[in-house]
Design a protein around this motif. Structure first.
Motif, PDB file in Angstrom:
ATOM      1  N   GLU A 260       4.213  -6.163   4.910  1.00  0.00           N
ATOM      2  CA  GLU A 260       4.548  -5.140   5.906  1.00  0.00           C
ATOM      3  C   GLU A 260       4.601  -3.758   5.259  1.00  0.00           C
ATOM      4  O   GLU A 260       4.215  -2.762   5.884  1.00  0.00           O
ATOM      5  CB  GLU A 260       5.868  -5.488   6.580  1.00  0.00           C
ATOM      6  N   ALA A 261       5.080  -3.701   4.027  1.00  0.00           N
ATOM      7  CA  ALA A 261       5.066  -2.434   3.298  1.00  0.00           C
ATOM      8  C   ALA A 261       3.638  -1.992   2.996  1.00  0.00           C
ATOM      9  O   ALA A 261       3.253  -0.834   3.244  1.00  0.00           O
ATOM     10  CB  ALA A 261       5.862  -2.574   1.996  1.00  0.00           C
ATOM     11  N   VAL A 262       2.828  -2.912   2.463  1.00  0.00           N
ATOM     12  CA  VAL A 262       1.451  -2.571   2.112  1.00  0.00           C
ATOM     13  C   VAL A 262       0.674  -2.122   3.348  1.00  0.00           C
ATOM     14  O   VAL A 262      -0.165  -1.213   3.279  1.00  0.00           O
ATOM     15  CB  VAL A 262       0.769  -3.764   1.416  1.00  0.00           C
ATOM     16  N   ALA A 263       0.959  -2.735   4.503  1.00  0.00           N
ATOM     17  CA  ALA A 263       0.303  -2.331   5.743  1.00  0.00           C
ATOM     18  C   ALA A 263       0.583  -0.874   6.085  1.00  0.00           C
ATOM     19  O   ALA A 263      -0.160  -0.240   6.845  1.00  0.00           O
ATOM     20  CB  ALA A 263       0.760  -3.226   6.894  1.00  0.00           C
ATOM     21  N   ARG A 264       1.648  -0.320   5.523  1.00  0.00           N
ATOM     22  CA  ARG A 264       2.017   1.077   5.749  1.00  0.00           C
ATOM     23  C   ARG A 264       1.666   1.964   4.545  1.00  0.00           C
ATOM     24  O   ARG A 264       2.071   3.122   4.493  1.00  0.00           O
ATOM     25  CB  ARG A 264       3.513   1.166   6.043  1.00  0.00           C
ATOM     26  N   GLY A 265       0.957   1.392   3.569  1.00  0.00           N
ATOM     27  CA  GLY A 265       0.596   2.159   2.380  1.00  0.00           C
ATOM     28  C   GLY A 265       1.735   2.325   1.403  1.00  0.00           C
ATOM     29  O   GLY A 265       1.702   3.219   0.553  1.00  0.00           O
ATOM     30  N   ILE A 266       2.735   1.435   1.485  1.00  0.00           N
ATOM     31  CA  ILE A 266       3.903   1.524   0.603  1.00  0.00           C
ATOM     32  C   ILE A 266       3.785   0.457  -0.481  1.00  0.00           C
ATOM     33  O   ILE A 266       3.689  -0.732  -0.170  1.00  0.00           O
ATOM     34  CB  ILE A 266       5.205   1.304   1.407  1.00  0.00           C
ATOM     35  N   HIS A 285      -8.186  -5.472  -5.227  1.00  0.00           N
ATOM     36  CA  HIS A 285      -8.171  -4.631  -6.421  1.00  0.00           C
ATOM     37  C   HIS A 285      -6.818  -4.738  -7.114  1.00  0.00           C
ATOM     38  O   HIS A 285      -6.118  -5.727  -6.988  1.00  0.00           O
ATOM     39  CB  HIS A 285      -8.511  -3.196  -6.027  1.00  0.00           C
ATOM     40  N   ALA A 286      -6.431  -3.714  -7.843  1.00  0.00           N
ATOM     41  CA  ALA A 286      -5.159  -3.720  -8.560  1.00  0.00           C
ATOM     42  C   ALA A 286      -4.006  -3.865  -7.575  1.00  0.00           C
ATOM     43  O   ALA A 286      -3.999  -3.222  -6.522  1.00  0.00           O
ATOM     44  CB  ALA A 286      -5.021  -2.431  -9.354  1.00  0.00           C
ATOM     45  N   PRO A 287      -3.025  -4.704  -7.880  1.00  0.00           N
ATOM     46  CA  PRO A 287      -1.892  -4.872  -6.964  1.00  0.00           C
ATOM     47  C   PRO A 287      -1.180  -3.545  -6.731  1.00  0.00           C
ATOM     48  O   PRO A 287      -1.043  -2.733  -7.657  1.00  0.00           O
ATOM     49  CB  PRO A 287      -0.980  -5.858  -7.702  1.00  0.00           C
ATOM     50  N   PRO A 288      -0.724  -3.322  -5.508  1.00  0.00           N
ATOM     51  CA  PRO A 288      -0.007  -2.069  -5.202  1.00  0.00           C
ATOM     52  C   PRO A 288       1.452  -2.150  -5.620  1.00  0.00           C
ATOM     53  O   PRO A 288       2.368  -2.126  -4.798  1.00  0.00           O
ATOM     54  CB  PRO A 288      -0.152  -1.968  -3.686  1.00  0.00           C
ATOM     55  N   GLY A 289       1.671  -2.286  -6.918  1.00  0.00           N
ATOM     56  CA  GLY A 289       3.026  -2.416  -7.436  1.00  0.00           C
ATOM     57  C   GLY A 289       3.044  -3.324  -8.641  1.00  0.00           C
ATOM     58  O   GLY A 289       2.031  -3.502  -9.322  1.00  0.00           O
ATOM     59  N   ILE A 290       4.186  -3.952  -8.898  1.00  0.00           N
ATOM     60  CA  ILE A 290       4.343  -4.776 -10.094  1.00  0.00           C
ATOM     61  C   ILE A 290       5.435  -5.803  -9.864  1.00  0.00           C
ATOM     62  O   ILE A 290       6.313  -5.620  -9.002  1.00  0.00           O
ATOM     63  CB  ILE A 290       4.685  -3.879 -11.309  1.00  0.00           C
ATOM     64  N   ALA A 291       5.373  -6.898 -10.606  1.00  0.00           N
ATOM     65  CA  ALA A 291       6.415  -7.920 -10.591  1.00  0.00           C
ATOM     66  C   ALA A 291       7.260  -7.790 -11.850  1.00  0.00           C
ATOM     67  O   ALA A 291       6.734  -7.578 -12.950  1.00  0.00           O
ATOM     68  CB  ALA A 291       5.799  -9.317 -10.518  1.00  0.00           C
ATOM     69  N   VAL A 292       8.584  -7.929 -11.682  1.00  0.00           N
ATOM     70  CA  VAL A 292       9.542  -7.789 -12.781  1.00  0.00           C
ATOM     71  C   VAL A 292      10.480  -8.990 -12.744  1.00  0.00           C
ATOM     72  O   VAL A 292      10.856  -9.466 -11.655  1.00  0.00           O
ATOM     73  CB  VAL A 292      10.349  -6.481 -12.643  1.00  0.00           C
ATOM     74  N   ARG A 319      -2.447   4.628  -3.639  1.00  0.00           N
ATOM     75  CA  ARG A 319      -3.863   4.380  -3.344  1.00  0.00           C
ATOM     76  C   ARG A 319      -4.152   2.892  -3.263  1.00  0.00           C
ATOM     77  O   ARG A 319      -4.913   2.432  -2.401  1.00  0.00           O
ATOM     78  CB  ARG A 319      -4.753   5.033  -4.402  1.00  0.00           C
ATOM     79  N   SER A 320      -3.566   2.111  -4.173  1.00  0.00           N
ATOM     80  CA  SER A 320      -3.770   0.661  -4.143  1.00  0.00           C
ATOM     81  C   SER A 320      -3.241   0.061  -2.845  1.00  0.00           C
ATOM     82  O   SER A 320      -3.876  -0.811  -2.247  1.00  0.00           O
ATOM     83  CB  SER A 320      -3.090   0.006  -5.342  1.00  0.00           C
ATOM     84  N   ALA A 321      -2.077   0.519  -2.411  1.00  0.00           N
ATOM     85  CA  ALA A 321      -1.511   0.008  -1.170  1.00  0.00           C
ATOM     86  C   ALA A 321      -2.386   0.386   0.015  1.00  0.00           C
ATOM     87  O   ALA A 321      -2.667  -0.456   0.896  1.00  0.00           O
ATOM     88  CB  ALA A 321      -0.096   0.546  -0.980  1.00  0.00           C
ATOM     89  N   GLU A 322      -2.833   1.622   0.057  1.00  0.00           N
ATOM     90  CA  GLU A 322      -3.692   2.041   1.160  1.00  0.00           C
ATOM     91  C   GLU A 322      -5.005   1.265   1.162  1.00  0.00           C
ATOM     92  O   GLU A 322      -5.531   0.897   2.215  1.00  0.00           O
ATOM     93  CB  GLU A 322      -3.954   3.544   1.075  1.00  0.00           C
ATOM     94  N   GLY A 323      -5.529   0.997  -0.041  1.00  0.00           N
ATOM     95  CA  GLY A 323      -6.791   0.264  -0.126  1.00  0.00           C
ATOM     96  C   GLY A 323      -6.672  -1.191   0.284  1.00  0.00           C
ATOM     97  O   GLY A 323      -7.655  -1.812   0.703  1.00  0.00           O
ATOM     98  N   ALA A 324      -5.462  -1.762   0.171  1.00  0.00           N
ATOM     99  CA  ALA A 324      -5.264  -3.174   0.529  1.00  0.00           C
ATOM    100  C   ALA A 324      -4.968  -3.372   2.003  1.00  0.00           C
ATOM    101  O   ALA A 324      -4.974  -4.509   2.479  1.00  0.00           O
ATOM    102  CB  ALA A 324      -4.119  -3.749  -0.304  1.00  0.00           C
ATOM    103  N   ARG A 325      -4.702  -2.299   2.736  1.00  0.00           N
ATOM    104  CA  ARG A 325      -4.273  -2.444   4.137  1.00  0.00           C
ATOM    105  C   ARG A 325      -5.251  -3.263   4.964  1.00  0.00           C
ATOM    106  O   ARG A 325      -4.860  -4.151   5.733  1.00  0.00           O
ATOM    107  CB  ARG A 325      -4.106  -1.072   4.791  1.00  0.00           C
TER     108      ARG A 325
END
Length: 344
Positions: A260-266, A285-292, A319-325
């Motif tokens: 839901e976040a990625v759908a909003r470019g977050i 492409h590259a994940p829009p974020g990271i796992a910790v 950009r990664s989040a927007e590209g994954a939408r």
């Protein structure tokens, strides 16, 4: 074949599981599937005798049922009896009770035995992520698992805020791990940011109180706001103003809020080793974020410091989040997968 979804009612929420159920049922109805819903009240997964009686009545005479795992895992006798009577029983398994924290440690052995029997009696164990399917098989051995991952609704791009708004959107429980995030943020007060904690807080009042007290003691007034549940337009306004989702859960089946976040470019920071990593990696492409690692406060602090301090990193994650939408699965996709299971 007519299908009845048997779901718990009257529980604190909303939860990811309840939202999944509603969205999937809505998509199945839109696809022309004959679906009915039977709500069974009770303190699931700790039912009393009258709750099990209601469940037996709900199962009686049905051709095909999809039983929410919160109910099925604590009612193996009822699941077995329904299957023996000729009902095609599918268990919609969101997360093991042993992972969810719904069972006290001294009751884990009995809970595992009940859950195993219920799942072994099902025609299909429908898991809501590949992570969940692996987890349940690791716990209980071979099972007739199928995966129906959540879909995602289209949403407008978030506008964001200045300073950046960090969003913790989850029920306030030890599994969702809000305290670990606040501890990391407490070391970053010299940087510009604001944080909102949004989600129901009735499941574990003691933990919710610890979260509120820590937020009040560690941060200036208004820096970290603990808002409770938000839905509808109020939640949409929060989404629109957010810049980064934080879901560093200790266990997560999928983490619908991630997509839901990625759908909003977050972009998002999620818990490593959980199903939320699966949600974060859906794009090509590259994940829009990271796992910790969920309880590695130092690592989380380092990642947050880097994101808050580096405009280029923030822009790259955005950009990664927007590209994954456009690559996110829809609820129509989920309904199609479910129909393949429900059609004999």
């Amino acid at each position: 074949m007519a299908t009845t979804f048997i779901i718990p009612t009257g529980l604190p929420g909303p939860s990811g599981g309840s939202r999944y159920n509603k969205a999937l049922i809505r998509a199945l109805e839109a696809a022309g599937c004959s679906v009915s819903v039977c709500g069974v009240p009770g303190p699931w997964p700790r039912p009393e005798a009258r709750d099990l009686e209601r469940l037996r009545a709900a199962l009686a005479g049905r051709e095909q049922v999809v039983v929410d795992g919160l109910i099925a895992s604590s009612a193996p006798d009822e699941i077995q009896a329904a299957a023996a009577s000729g009902t095609r029983v599918h268990v919609l398994f969101h997360l093991s009770l042993l992972v969810d924290g719904a069972v006290p440690p001294d009751g884990s052995g009995r809970a595992a035995a009940l859950e195993r029997r219920a799942l072994q009696s099902a025609h299909t164990v429908i898991c809501t992520s590949n992570w969940a399917a692996r987890d349940v098989v690791n716990r209980y051995g071979p099972l007739p698992t199928r995966v129906v991952s959540p879909g995602t609704d289209q949403a407008p791009l978030a506008v964001g805020s200045a300073p950046p708004q960090l969003l913790l959107l989850a029920s306030v429980t030890p599994r969702k791990n809000q305290l670990a995030i606040l501890r990391a943020l407490a070391a970053l007060t010299e940087l510009d940011w604001q944080a909102l904690l949004v989600g129901p807080d009735a499941a574990d009042p003691d933990y919710a109180q610890r979260v509120r007290l820590f937020a009040e003691a560690a941060f200036p007034p208004g820096r970290v706001q603990v808002l409770g549940s938000r839905t509808g337009p109020g939640l949409e306004r929060i989404w629109s103003a957010s810049d980064l989702l934080l879901l560093v859960s200790r266990a997560e089946t999928f983490g619908m809020v991630v997509t839901e976040a990625v759908a909003r470019g977050i972009p998002a920071i999620v818990g490593a080793g959980t199903g939320a990593e699966e949600a974060l990696a859906l794009g090509p492409h590259a994940p829009p974020g990271i796992a910790v690692a969920p309880d590695d406060t130092a690592a989380l602090e380092e990642v947050l410091r880097g994101w808050l301090s580096d405009p280029a990193q923030r822009a790259a994650w955005r950009r990664s989040a927007e590209g994954a939408r456009g690559m996110l699965p829809t609820w129509d996709d989920s309904a199609d997968l479910m129909l393949r299971i429900l059609t004999p």
